[in-house]
Design a protein around this motif. Structure first.
Motif, PDB file in Angstrom:
ATOM      1  N   GLU A 138       9.602  17.487  41.294  1.00  0.00           N
ATOM      2  CA  GLU A 138       8.612  17.560  42.372  1.00  0.00           C
ATOM      3  C   GLU A 138       7.193  17.771  41.876  1.00  0.00           C
ATOM      4  O   GLU A 138       6.242  17.741  42.665  1.00  0.00           O
ATOM      5  N   PHE A 139       7.023  17.995  40.570  1.00  0.00           N
ATOM      6  CA  PHE A 139       5.711  18.305  40.018  1.00  0.00           C
ATOM      7  C   PHE A 139       5.036  17.069  39.433  1.00  0.00           C
ATOM      8  O   PHE A 139       5.669  16.261  38.742  1.00  0.00           O
ATOM      9  N   THR A 140       3.735  16.941  39.698  1.00  0.00           N
ATOM     10  CA  THR A 140       2.876  15.991  39.005  1.00  0.00           C
ATOM     11  C   THR A 140       1.998  16.794  38.061  1.00  0.00           C
ATOM     12  O   THR A 140       1.290  17.713  38.485  1.00  0.00           O
ATOM     13  N   VAL A 141       2.060  16.447  36.782  1.00  0.00           N
ATOM     14  CA  VAL A 141       1.366  17.217  35.755  1.00  0.00           C
ATOM     15  C   VAL A 141       0.220  16.378  35.185  1.00  0.00           C
ATOM     16  O   VAL A 141       0.432  15.252  34.729  1.00  0.00           O
ATOM     17  N   HIS A 142      -0.987  16.941  35.219  1.00  0.00           N
ATOM     18  CA  HIS A 142      -2.163  16.317  34.633  1.00  0.00           C
ATOM     19  C   HIS A 142      -2.535  17.067  33.359  1.00  0.00           C
ATOM     20  O   HIS A 142      -2.597  18.303  33.353  1.00  0.00           O
ATOM     21  N   VAL A 143      -2.797  16.325  32.297  1.00  0.00           N
ATOM     22  CA  VAL A 143      -3.237  16.916  31.028  1.00  0.00           C
ATOM     23  C   VAL A 143      -4.762  16.906  31.024  1.00  0.00           C
ATOM     24  O   VAL A 143      -5.382  15.845  31.174  1.00  0.00           O
ATOM     25  N   VAL A 144      -5.374  18.085  30.861  1.00  0.00           N
ATOM     26  CA  VAL A 144      -6.811  18.205  31.050  1.00  0.00           C
ATOM     27  C   VAL A 144      -7.464  18.850  29.825  1.00  0.00           C
ATOM     28  O   VAL A 144      -6.826  19.594  29.076  1.00  0.00           O
ATOM     29  N   PRO A 145      -8.762  18.594  29.619  1.00  0.00           N
ATOM     30  CA  PRO A 145      -9.463  19.182  28.476  1.00  0.00           C
ATOM     31  C   PRO A 145      -9.766  20.660  28.693  1.00  0.00           C
ATOM     32  O   PRO A 145     -10.067  21.094  29.811  1.00  0.00           O
ATOM     33  N   VAL A 146      -9.677  21.421  27.613  1.00  0.00           N
ATOM     34  CA  VAL A 146     -10.008  22.845  27.626  1.00  0.00           C
ATOM     35  C   VAL A 146     -10.841  23.148  26.377  1.00  0.00           C
ATOM     36  O   VAL A 146     -11.164  22.256  25.604  1.00  0.00           O
ATOM     37  N   ASN A 147     -11.166  24.418  26.192  1.00  0.00           N
ATOM     38  CA  ASN A 147     -12.024  24.825  25.081  1.00  0.00           C
ATOM     39  C   ASN A 147     -11.394  26.011  24.363  1.00  0.00           C
ATOM     40  O   ASN A 147     -11.606  27.161  24.746  1.00  0.00           O
ATOM     41  N   ASP A 148     -10.612  25.711  23.329  1.00  0.00           N
ATOM     42  CA  ASP A 148     -10.061  26.751  22.466  1.00  0.00           C
ATOM     43  C   ASP A 148     -10.579  26.485  21.061  1.00  0.00           C
ATOM     44  O   ASP A 148     -10.047  25.639  20.345  1.00  0.00           O
ATOM     45  N   PRO A 149     -11.631  27.196  20.632  1.00  0.00           N
ATOM     46  CA  PRO A 149     -12.249  26.884  19.343  1.00  0.00           C
ATOM     47  C   PRO A 149     -11.368  27.171  18.138  1.00  0.00           C
ATOM     48  O   PRO A 149     -11.673  26.727  17.026  1.00  0.00           O
ATOM     49  N   ASP A 150     -10.272  27.909  18.329  1.00  0.00           N
ATOM     50  CA  ASP A 150      -9.393  28.247  17.222  1.00  0.00           C
ATOM     51  C   ASP A 150      -8.244  27.256  17.049  1.00  0.00           C
ATOM     52  O   ASP A 150      -7.473  27.370  16.085  1.00  0.00           O
ATOM     53  N   ALA A 151      -8.109  26.312  17.961  1.00  0.00           N
ATOM     54  CA  ALA A 151      -6.993  25.361  17.907  1.00  0.00           C
ATOM     55  C   ALA A 151      -7.470  23.990  17.459  1.00  0.00           C
ATOM     56  O   ALA A 151      -8.622  23.603  17.697  1.00  0.00           O
ATOM     57  N   GLU A 152      -6.573  23.247  16.827  1.00  0.00           N
ATOM     58  CA  GLU A 152      -6.898  21.897  16.372  1.00  0.00           C
ATOM     59  C   GLU A 152      -6.965  20.925  17.539  1.00  0.00           C
ATOM     60  O   GLU A 152      -7.884  20.114  17.625  1.00  0.00           O
ATOM     61  N   HIS A 153      -5.969  20.958  18.428  1.00  0.00           N
ATOM     62  CA  HIS A 153      -5.974  20.091  19.606  1.00  0.00           C
ATOM     63  C   HIS A 153      -5.335  20.823  20.782  1.00  0.00           C
ATOM     64  O   HIS A 153      -4.138  20.705  21.024  1.00  0.00           O
ATOM     65  N   PRO A 154      -6.147  21.582  21.521  1.00  0.00           N
ATOM     66  CA  PRO A 154      -5.624  22.261  22.703  1.00  0.00           C
ATOM     67  C   PRO A 154      -5.747  21.396  23.949  1.00  0.00           C
ATOM     68  O   PRO A 154      -6.661  20.574  24.062  1.00  0.00           O
ATOM     69  N   VAL A 155      -4.824  21.576  24.876  1.00  0.00           N
ATOM     70  CA  VAL A 155      -4.924  20.953  26.200  1.00  0.00           C
ATOM     71  C   VAL A 155      -4.552  21.982  27.251  1.00  0.00           C
ATOM     72  O   VAL A 155      -3.941  23.006  26.956  1.00  0.00           O
ATOM     73  N   GLY A 156      -4.954  21.705  28.473  1.00  0.00           N
ATOM     74  CA  GLY A 156      -4.499  22.479  29.620  1.00  0.00           C
ATOM     75  C   GLY A 156      -3.679  21.593  30.532  1.00  0.00           C
ATOM     76  O   GLY A 156      -3.632  20.354  30.363  1.00  0.00           O
ATOM     77  N   TYR A 157      -3.016  22.223  31.495  1.00  0.00           N
ATOM     78  CA  TYR A 157      -2.189  21.479  32.446  1.00  0.00           C
ATOM     79  C   TYR A 157      -2.545  21.875  33.872  1.00  0.00           C
ATOM     80  O   TYR A 157      -2.651  23.064  34.185  1.00  0.00           O
ATOM     81  N   VAL A 158      -2.732  20.865  34.717  1.00  0.00           N
ATOM     82  CA  VAL A 158      -2.842  21.057  36.163  1.00  0.00           C
ATOM     83  C   VAL A 158      -1.546  20.536  36.771  1.00  0.00           C
ATOM     84  O   VAL A 158      -1.207  19.355  36.599  1.00  0.00           O
ATOM     85  N   ILE A 159      -0.835  21.425  37.447  1.00  0.00           N
ATOM     86  CA  ILE A 159       0.512  21.121  37.936  1.00  0.00           C
ATOM     87  C   ILE A 159       0.475  21.104  39.462  1.00  0.00           C
ATOM     88  O   ILE A 159       0.288  22.138  40.100  1.00  0.00           O
ATOM     89  N   GLU A 160       0.635  19.908  40.025  1.00  0.00           N
ATOM     90  CA  GLU A 160       0.541  19.725  41.475  1.00  0.00           C
ATOM     91  C   GLU A 160       1.928  19.638  42.099  1.00  0.00           C
ATOM     92  O   GLU A 160       2.855  19.076  41.518  1.00  0.00           O
ATOM     93  N   SER A 161       2.048  20.181  43.307  1.00  0.00           N
ATOM     94  CA  SER A 161       3.240  20.010  44.137  1.00  0.00           C
ATOM     95  C   SER A 161       2.812  20.094  45.588  1.00  0.00           C
ATOM     96  O   SER A 161       1.655  20.408  45.898  1.00  0.00           O
ATOM     97  N   ASP A 162       3.749  19.846  46.478  1.00  0.00           N
ATOM     98  CA  ASP A 162       3.437  19.954  47.904  1.00  0.00           C
ATOM     99  C   ASP A 162       3.023  21.372  48.289  1.00  0.00           C
ATOM    100  O   ASP A 162       2.282  21.572  49.253  1.00  0.00           O
ATOM    101  N   ALA A 163       3.486  22.355  47.524  1.00  0.00           N
ATOM    102  CA  ALA A 163       3.203  23.758  47.853  1.00  0.00           C
ATOM    103  C   ALA A 163       1.850  24.231  47.347  1.00  0.00           C
ATOM    104  O   ALA A 163       1.346  25.261  47.802  1.00  0.00           O
ATOM    105  N   GLY A 164       1.256  23.511  46.387  1.00  0.00           N
ATOM    106  CA  GLY A 164      -0.008  23.956  45.835  1.00  0.00           C
ATOM    107  C   GLY A 164      -0.173  23.507  44.394  1.00  0.00           C
ATOM    108  O   GLY A 164       0.673  22.789  43.847  1.00  0.00           O
ATOM    109  N   THR A 165      -1.247  23.946  43.773  1.00  0.00           N
ATOM    110  CA  THR A 165      -1.629  23.473  42.458  1.00  0.00           C
ATOM    111  C   THR A 165      -1.877  24.647  41.526  1.00  0.00           C
ATOM    112  O   THR A 165      -2.571  25.604  41.877  1.00  0.00           O
ATOM    113  N   VAL A 166      -1.306  24.557  40.319  1.00  0.00           N
ATOM    114  CA  VAL A 166      -1.399  25.610  39.308  1.00  0.00           C
ATOM    115  C   VAL A 166      -2.107  25.057  38.080  1.00  0.00           C
ATOM    116  O   VAL A 166      -1.817  23.938  37.632  1.00  0.00           O
TER     117      VAL A 166
END
Length: 280
Positions: free
Chosen positions: A140-168
């Motif tokens: 039931e989840f749609t997951v979007h991979v989004v840019p973030v800012n972690d200066p200590d990581a080589e390649h960090p990403v964030g996730y936006v997780i959508e559902s009918d109930a809301g978004t995390v």
């Protein structure tokens, strides 16, 4: 790998739950489980290791054994650090449940280096490399991979997780990012996870000499990020984990008062469950 004295009650609680919307459990460190109304279950950055004592010392219990996890549709990793990509924690979950593993390329390099397919019998088809701008469906989840800012990581990403109930939103170990106002325009973020911690003196990884260390956003940066993302609810994470970098998340109430967002601060401890509000 740490041994848990909690038994299997936490993974059992997740498996037995029948949420009306989306239930969210905090696993400590930056780990979370999301379970939707149709039973879809996502793990994000679960970590059951003890760190690298005496440099990094775990300050909270190991809440379960990974072999006790019987339900998982996907495991998501935000970046390559060992408390976010950890074979002894995550590979047994993948092996037992058949869940897919989503992670950016630097994280997948750790997976390959730890030989998860050979050591734990994970199937190569379970691994999906992601990058900013990707979108995928898990139940039931749609997951979007989004840019973030972690200066200590080589390649960090964030996730936006959508559902009918809301978004995390789960930002990994992000600090404030230039991309956050644009994310606020694209998504109505009901609940956001942001790593929070203090600055402390940790032994250097190479020399073991004490070194001033900041791995996570401080009070002001956490609220700046939450305001830029226009979060309805803020869940601080990581504040409980490492000796000398722990922090008091209740102080964020004071820092948030002068800003429009977040509307609410949810301070959760390891093992706690919170739920998205009903859309009714």
């Amino acid at each position: 790998m740490g041994e848990s004295d909690w038994g299997d009650w936490l993974p059992a609680a997740v498996a037995e739950a029948d949420p009306d919307t989306v239930a969210v459990w905090y696993l400590g460190c930056n780990g979370f489980v999301l379970k939707g109304a149709d039973g879809t279950t996502l793990f994000i950055d679960p970590y059951l290791g003890i760190g690298d004592p005496p440099r990094t010392v775990r300050m909270i219990p190991v809440p379960f054994d990974p072999t006790d996890v019987v339900e998982a549709d996907a495991v998501l990793a935000t970046h390559e650090h060992s408390d976010h990509v950890h074979g002894p924690t995550q590979a047994p979950i993948l092996s037992a449940t058949g869940a897919d593993y989503y992670a950016p390329d630097a994280s997948m390099a750790v997976v390959e280096g730890e030989t998860w397919t050979e050591e734990w019998g994970v199937v190569a088809d379970q691994f999906v490399t992601v990058a900013e701008g990707d979108r995928f469906e898990v139940g039931e989840f749609t997951v979007h991979v989004v840019p973030v800012n972690d200066p200590d990581a080589e390649h960090p990403v964030g996730y936006v997780i959508e559902s009918d109930a809301g978004t995390v939103f789960h930002g990994g170990d992000t600090r404030p990012a230039d991309s956050f106002p644009e994310l606020a325009d694209r998504f109505d973020l009901d609940l956001g996870v942001l790593a929070f911690g203090s600055v402390g003196m940790l032994p250097d990884k190479e020399t073991r000499e004490p070194k001033r260390t900041q791995w996570y956003a401080d009070e002001n940066d956490v609220i700046r990020a939450a305001n830029d993302l226009e979060l309805d609810r803020l869940v601080p994470s990581h504040w409980d984990m490492w000796k000398r970098l722990t922090a008091d998340p209740t102080v964020l109430h004071h820092h948030a008062r002068g800003f429009d967002h977040p509307d609410r601060l949810d301070v959760v401890e390891i093992g706690d469950r919170i739920d998205l509000y009903s859309s009714d």
